[in-house]
Structures are given as C-alpha cells and as structure tokens.
Design an enzyme around this catalytic site. Structure first.
Site, PDB file in Angstrom:
ATOM      1  CB  ALA A  54      -0.866   0.004   1.260  1.00 39.04           C
ATOM      2  N   GLY A 105       0.472  -4.967   0.850  1.00 33.22           N
ATOM      3  CA  GLY A 105      -0.683  -5.004  -0.049  1.00 33.22           C
ATOM      4  C   GLY A 105      -0.350  -5.599  -1.411  1.00 33.22           C
ATOM      5  CD  GLU A 112      -2.547  -7.638   2.728  1.00 33.56           C
ATOM      6  OE1 GLU A 112      -2.079  -6.490   2.620  1.00 33.56           O
ATOM      7  OE2 GLU A 112      -3.376  -7.960   3.597  1.00 33.56           O
ATOM      8  CD  GLU A 135       0.989  -5.552   5.372  1.00 34.38           C
ATOM      9  OE1 GLU A 135       1.817  -6.444   5.651  1.00 34.38           O
ATOM     10  OE2 GLU A 135       0.281  -5.562   4.339  1.00 34.38           O
TER      11      GLU A 135
HETATM   12  N1  COA Z   1       4.632   3.253  -0.539  1.00 37.07           N
HETATM   13  C1  COA Z   1       5.057   4.403  -1.053  1.00 37.07           C
HETATM   14  N2  COA Z   1       6.276   4.531  -1.622  1.00 37.07           N
HETATM   15  C2  COA Z   1       7.065   3.456  -1.654  1.00 37.07           C
HETATM   16  C3  COA Z   1       6.657   2.214  -1.125  1.00 37.07           C
HETATM   17  C4  COA Z   1       5.382   2.136  -0.546  1.00 37.07           C
HETATM   18  N3  COA Z   1       4.904   1.000  -0.048  1.00 37.07           N
HETATM   19  N4  COA Z   1       7.681   1.336  -1.296  1.00 37.07           N
HETATM   20  C5  COA Z   1       8.650   1.991  -1.920  1.00 37.07           C
HETATM   21  N5  COA Z   1       8.287   3.269  -2.138  1.00 37.07           N
HETATM   22  C6  COA Z   1       9.080   4.335  -2.777  1.00 37.07           C
HETATM   23  C7  COA Z   1      10.175   4.827  -1.878  1.00 37.07           C
HETATM   24  O1  COA Z   1       9.686   5.793  -0.970  1.00 37.07           O
HETATM   25  C8  COA Z   1      11.153   5.399  -2.868  1.00 37.07           C
HETATM   26  O2  COA Z   1      10.663   6.649  -3.283  1.00 37.07           O
HETATM   27  P1  COA Z   1      11.708   7.896  -3.454  1.00 37.07           P
HETATM   28  O3  COA Z   1      12.638   7.455  -4.558  1.00 37.07           O
HETATM   29  O4  COA Z   1      10.823   9.036  -3.831  1.00 37.07           O
HETATM   30  O5  COA Z   1      12.404   8.036  -2.143  1.00 37.07           O
HETATM   31  C9  COA Z   1      11.026   4.455  -4.066  1.00 37.07           C
HETATM   32  O6  COA Z   1       9.771   3.807  -3.892  1.00 37.07           O
HETATM   33  C10 COA Z   1      12.104   3.390  -4.101  1.00 37.07           C
HETATM   34  O7  COA Z   1      12.124   2.721  -2.829  1.00 37.07           O
HETATM   35  P2  COA Z   1      13.431   2.591  -1.927  1.00 37.07           P
HETATM   36  O8  COA Z   1      12.989   2.312  -0.521  1.00 37.07           O
HETATM   37  O9  COA Z   1      14.341   3.747  -2.124  1.00 37.07           O
HETATM   38  O10 COA Z   1      14.090   1.292  -2.590  1.00 37.07           O
HETATM   39  P3  COA Z   1      15.015   0.224  -1.882  1.00 37.07           P
HETATM   40  O11 COA Z   1      15.548  -0.624  -2.974  1.00 37.07           O
HETATM   41  O12 COA Z   1      15.985   0.878  -0.961  1.00 37.07           O
HETATM   42  O13 COA Z   1      14.033  -0.656  -0.971  1.00 37.07           O
HETATM   43  C11 COA Z   1      12.013  -1.858  -0.460  1.00 37.07           C
HETATM   44  C12 COA Z   1      13.019  -1.414  -1.562  1.00 37.07           C
HETATM   45  C13 COA Z   1      10.846  -2.547  -1.174  1.00 37.07           C
HETATM   46  C14 COA Z   1      12.695  -2.836   0.494  1.00 37.07           C
HETATM   47  C15 COA Z   1      11.519  -0.633   0.324  1.00 37.07           C
HETATM   48  O14 COA Z   1      11.082   0.356  -0.604  1.00 37.07           O
HETATM   49  C16 COA Z   1      10.395  -0.890   1.279  1.00 37.07           C
HETATM   50  O15 COA Z   1      10.621  -1.445   2.339  1.00 37.07           O
HETATM   51  N6  COA Z   1       9.151  -0.474   0.922  1.00 37.07           N
HETATM   52  C17 COA Z   1       8.018  -0.553   1.793  1.00 37.07           C
HETATM   53  C18 COA Z   1       7.532  -1.973   1.906  1.00 37.07           C
HETATM   54  C19 COA Z   1       6.375  -2.049   2.872  1.00 37.07           C
HETATM   55  O16 COA Z   1       6.515  -1.856   4.066  1.00 37.07           O
HETATM   56  N7  COA Z   1       5.210  -2.338   2.332  1.00 37.07           N
HETATM   57  C20 COA Z   1       4.029  -2.547   3.115  1.00 37.07           C
HETATM   58  C21 COA Z   1       3.119  -1.414   2.975  1.00 37.07           C
HETATM   59  S1  COA Z   1       1.519  -1.922   3.602  1.00 37.07           S
END
Ligand code: COA
Length: 261
Positions: A66, A112, A115, A135
């Site tokens: 999400a 999400g 999911e 989450e």
């Molecule tokens: N919502 C909004 N933006 C997100 C996102 C999310 N769930 N996941 C990644 N992004 C964005 C980041 O903020 C970043 O944006 P920016 O370039 O403007 O800063 C871009 O996507 C790239 O992500 P980044 O975190 O820099 O890449 P990474 O390779 O270092 O890490 C992940 C990748 C997937 C491990 C990490 O992005 C992450 O943990 N995301 C969230 C996962 C999560 O908790 N999801 C559950 C949500 S319910």
C-alpha cells in the site's frame, strides 16, 4: 476507459494488467486500487478475454505494498476501514470473476502487493522475487485479506511467523511454502505467464469458471456442503454443449472445439 496508473494490454484472449508506478515500486495508492477494480470490470464484460495476467512494470517490483504516504495521512479509524474494505471488495471481485487471474511476481511483492497477488488464482514468480507482509513494522496488520488468505496457503503457524516478524522471503522459500506455484528466471517470467494464460484461455470456459468457484467458495464451506456444491456445478457442466463436444471429440480422436455453452 483510460487509466493513469495501470496499463491494460490485450494479446488475443489474454489481457495483461500492468501496475505502472515503477518509481514508487508500483506502490498501491487508492487510485491504483480503483483502476485495477475498474479494469477487472472492463475485462469481466469483455467476452473475448479468457485469462488475465497481473504484473508490475519495471524489473524491481510487482508492488511494494500500500502507498505508505497515504497510510501516514489517515486521520480516522473510519478512513482506515474504508481503505481496507475497498481492497476486500476488489479481492472478492477477483475471486468471483469467471476467468483465471495469474499474478506474475516480477520482484518485490510486499504488504498489499503480496495481498493483491494472494487474491489472484495463481502466483508465478521470478527468481528475483521477494515476498512478505511487513505491515507489523508500520504498526498495522495486513488489512487487505493477508491475515486470512496467507494462513489458508501456508497454515496458521507459518502465516503468523511471517506476519509477526515482517520478514521478507525469496522466491525459492515462497515456492517451498506454497505461496507461489512456480518460479522462473526473471527474463522468462512474462513469457511463462503468457503461455499459461494462453493454455487456460484455450480450455472450455465454463469448466474453468466452475473449477474456480468450486475451489474458492468450497474453501469457505464444510466438506459436505462443498461436495454438494461441487455436485451442482458438475451437474450443470454435464448439460453443456462443451461437455458433449469434449467427450465426443475424445471418442472420435479429434481436437474439441469449445463453444462456451
Ligand atoms: N509506498 C510508497 N512509496 C514506496 C513504497 C510504498 N509502499 N515502497 C517503496 N516506495 C518508494 C520509496 O519511498 C522510494 O521513493 P523515493 O525514490 O521518492 O524516495 C522508491 O519507492 C524506491 O524505494 P526505496 O525504498 O528507495 O528502494 P530500496 O531498494 O531501498 O528498498 C524496499 C526497496 C521494497 C525494500 C523498500 O522500498 C520498502 O521497504 N518499501 C516498503 C515496503 C512495505 O513496508 N510495504 C508494506 C506497505 S503496507
């Protein structure tokens, strides 16, 4: 209908829904959820479409969950409930759709994102995929069906372990646990998904729809009720043209021609 956050492509009887916010790792904002919902409606109404692939654009993510910016701006429990129930509604719609939906997990499928993939009929993954329900690390729980669909696949203990730890697992582990059904080298994933979709699109559609409903609805019934439901679906299929054609074609040693009737 035109879309802003997804791309909808058609290749014969196969439709591909591409989540298209690669810079945000295809994070699922409410606008994206609304567009997927509308695309499912559009594809449900299109009789030429027989199978659907859902995948992410770019080579990094199916969907990284999400949109966390939106989660951070929720101001009330009512807004939180709406956010959850919209996705539940979409999951129900995907489960009820009489066409198979294949998730092609081409990278991260987190929160999400996983999911959404769990609401599909099958999950094919690239060898680069990483899946998880993190989450808990945001102070919430998987609220788009994850607490219910994951235990049905992996059992309650493993589901709670994954959800309480928030750990990400790789494609091989996801395959071993039964979260994904098949794993392919990254470069081959989409072709493999298309091949499977085309194969299913060439099957008698009423049988495909009945198998999907027998499994999806039957899982929520007692075994006796589910068997009764199965018998009803079986009975309906035995009265179809396609059943006559399929059995006759076997006896006449020729390829059947399905009518969808
Ligand atoms: N919502 C909004 N933006 C997100 C996102 C999310 N769930 N996941 C990644 N992004 C964005 C980041 O903020 C970043 O944006 P920016 O370039 O403007 O800063 C871009 O996507 C790239 O992500 P980044 O975190 O820099 O890449 P990474 O390779 O270092 O890490 C992940 C990748 C997937 C491990 C990490 O992005 C992450 O943990 N995301 C969230 C996962 C999560 O908790 N999801 C559950 C949500 S319910």
């Amino acid at each position: 209908m035109s879309y802003e956050h997804i791309l909808l492509e058609r290749d014969g009887a196969v439709a591909i829904v591409l989540l298209n916010r690669p810079k945000q790792l295809n994070a699922l904002s409410q606008a994206v959820i609304r567009e997927i919902d509308a695309a499912i409606d559009e594809l449900a109404a299109d009789e030429t479409v027989r199978a659907i692939i859902l995948t992410g654009s770019g080579d990094r993510a199916f969907a990284a969950g999400a949109d966390i910016g939106e989660l951070a701006s929720l101001e009330s429990a009512t807004q939180g409930r709406t956010l959850a129930t919209r996705s539940h509604h979409l999951g129900r719609k995907m489960a009820d759709l009489d066409k198979p939906i294949i998730a092609a997990i081409n990278g991260f499928a987190l929160g999400g994102g996983l999911e959404l993939a769990l609401a599909c009929d099958f999950r094919l993954a690239s060898d680069t995929a990483q899946v998880g329900l993190p989450e808990v690390t945001l102070g919430i729980l998987p609220g788009w069906g994850g607490t219910q669909r994951l235990p049905r696949l992996v059992g309650p203990g493993m589901a709670k372990l994954l959800m309480m730890s928030g750990d990400r697992i790789d494609a091989a582990e996801a395959l071993r646990l039964g979260i994904v059904e098949r794993v392919y080298p990254q470069a081959e994933l989409l072709d493999a998904a298309k091949q499977l979709a085309q194969k299913l699109a060439g099957m008698p559609p009423l049988s495909i729809a009945a198998i999907k409903q027998a499994v999806n609805r039957g899982l929520n019934m007692t075994l006796d009720d589910a068997n009764m439901y199965e018998a009803g679906l079986f009975a309906e299929l035995t009265a179809t043209q396609d059943c006559k054609e399929g059995t006759r074609a076997f006896l006449e040693k020729r390829k059947p021609e399905w009518q969808g009737r």
